[in-house]
Design a protein around this motif. Structure first.
Motif, PDB file in Angstrom:
ATOM      1  N   UNK A  82     -54.180 -27.330 -15.769  1.00  0.00           N
ATOM      2  CA  UNK A  82     -54.755 -25.995 -15.590  1.00  0.00           C
ATOM      3  C   UNK A  82     -55.247 -25.445 -16.922  1.00  0.00           C
ATOM      4  N   UNK A  85     -58.425 -27.227 -18.027  1.00  0.00           N
ATOM      5  CA  UNK A  85     -59.581 -26.808 -17.242  1.00  0.00           C
ATOM      6  C   UNK A  85     -60.003 -25.395 -17.615  1.00  0.00           C
ATOM      7  N   UNK A  86     -59.020 -24.523 -17.849  1.00  0.00           N
ATOM      8  CA  UNK A  86     -59.336 -23.133 -18.183  1.00  0.00           C
ATOM      9  C   UNK A  86     -60.049 -23.071 -19.534  1.00  0.00           C
ATOM     10  N   UNK A  90     -63.893 -21.637 -20.246  1.00  0.00           N
ATOM     11  CA  UNK A  90     -64.265 -20.555 -21.148  1.00  0.00           C
ATOM     12  C   UNK A  90     -65.027 -21.028 -22.373  1.00  0.00           C
ATOM     13  N   UNK A 103     -67.191 -17.565  -8.336  1.00  0.00           N
ATOM     14  CA  UNK A 103     -66.665 -16.202  -8.265  1.00  0.00           C
ATOM     15  C   UNK A 103     -66.126 -15.740  -9.612  1.00  0.00           C
ATOM     16  N   UNK A 104     -65.618 -16.686 -10.412  1.00  0.00           N
ATOM     17  CA  UNK A 104     -65.012 -16.313 -11.697  1.00  0.00           C
ATOM     18  C   UNK A 104     -66.067 -15.726 -12.621  1.00  0.00           C
TER      19      UNK A 104
ATOM     20  N   UNK B 122     -56.275 -24.482  -9.595  1.00  0.00           N
ATOM     21  CA  UNK B 122     -56.244 -23.125 -10.123  1.00  0.00           C
ATOM     22  C   UNK B 122     -56.886 -23.078 -11.504  1.00  0.00           C
ATOM     23  N   UNK B 123     -57.964 -22.306 -11.647  1.00  0.00           N
ATOM     24  CA  UNK B 123     -58.615 -22.200 -12.952  1.00  0.00           C
ATOM     25  C   UNK B 123     -58.100 -21.006 -13.742  1.00  0.00           C
ATOM     26  N   UNK B 124     -57.901 -19.861 -13.052  1.00  0.00           N
ATOM     27  CA  UNK B 124     -57.495 -18.676 -13.791  1.00  0.00           C
ATOM     28  C   UNK B 124     -56.745 -17.723 -12.864  1.00  0.00           C
ATOM     29  N   UNK B 131     -58.400 -17.646  -9.232  1.00  0.00           N
ATOM     30  CA  UNK B 131     -59.721 -18.269  -9.156  1.00  0.00           C
ATOM     31  C   UNK B 131     -59.518 -19.767  -9.040  1.00  0.00           C
TER      32      UNK B 131
END
Lengths: 120, 162
Positions: A82, A85-86, A90, A103-104, B122-124, B131
């Protein structure tokens, strides 16, 4: 009895290897970073569960240690993926052209608009 | 006090499992070190204390483990099919879902469970919004996606973490 356990354990070892092999194929075929990390996370967790189960059946004395090992992997594997990927999202790692919806991005640009408005 | 006791039990069970023996000397060493660590470093750690310890919650925890392993196997079968199909049938996107869970640990377990189940990642997390990167987007609105992704686990986690 010992032979039977060894055979079942061997079957689990092979199943785990097949799972990991499929993950490797998936890593090669998927179009972008996010889809690749999806395949890698799920398959490595299930593959490790199967391998640990197989080893536990062949060497029953190691079973408690394998339980601890699997619980650690189960908690740390999704968290680390996670985070990777996050960070990728960003730092704007590009997404595949097939991506339908984001959506993010919408929520981030909304938040950005709000801060701009309050400043003005 | 509850935090310390839970931390002590966690450390002690890991120690016993790793040693795989019930030798009194080993047990005494383990108990001493666990006691020291749990009281020195864990007066405020609220990570484990979110867990509800009623019998119903414990029963739900066991059920959750089985549901989770079932979902993990389904996830791998579905992703293998996608990977092996020559046309590579994917339809990726990032959707937003909402969770009803309040506790931090509950949300963490939910996010981890989502990461390990069919095609979702799960990204955020922002407050109650998650998200999620979805390999095969079935519904783009918040309610539809929440129903598809979150509700399987949420009904167990709601009881476990209250």
């Amino acid at each position: 009895m010992g032979d039977l356990l060894e055979i079942i354990g061997g079957v689990f070892l092979v199943l785990g290897s097949i799972t990991m092999l499929l993950a490797a194929i998936g890593m090669y075929r998927m179009p972008d970073f996010y889809n690749r990390i999806q395949v890698a996370t799920k398959a490595s967790t299930l593959g490790l569960l199967q391998v640990a189960l197989g080893v536990g059946l062949i060497m029953p004395g190691w079973a408690p240690k394998l339980v601890v090992l699997f619980v650690f992997i189960l908690f740390t594997n999704p968290i680390s993926s996670h985070l990777v990927a996050r960070a990728a999202y960003f730092t704007k790692v590009p997404m595949s052209k097939d991506t339908k919806i984001d959506k993010l991005k919408e929520s981030i640009s909304k938040a950005h608009l709000k801060t701009v408005k309050t400043k003005a | 006090m509850k935090n310390n006791a839970l931390m002590f039990l966690t450390l002690m069970s890991v120690w016993v499992l790793l040693n795989a023996s019930l030798d009194p000397t080993l047990l005494a060493i383990g108990a001493g070190v666990s006691l020291l660590i749990s009281f020195a470093f864990c007066s405020k750690c609220d990570v484990i204390s979110g867990i509800n310890l009623s019998p119903k919650a414990i029963a739900y925890s066991f059920m959750f483990v089985f549901v989770f392993i079932g979902e993990l196997i389904k996830a791998n079968i579905s992703i293998s099919k996608r990977v092996l199909a020559p046309s590579l049938p994917i339809n990726p996107g990032i959707v937003q879902v909402k969770t009803k869970l309040k506790s931090k640990v509950g949300r963490m377990v939910l996010a981890n469970a989502i990461t390990l189940t069919p095609g979702t990642f799960t990204l955020d997390i922002k407050g109650e919004d998650l998200f999620i990167h979805w390999v095969d987007v079935k519904s783009t609105d918040v309610d539809g996606a929440t129903k598809e992704i979150v509700s399987t686990f949420e009904k167990y986690l709601e009881v476990m973490y209250g």
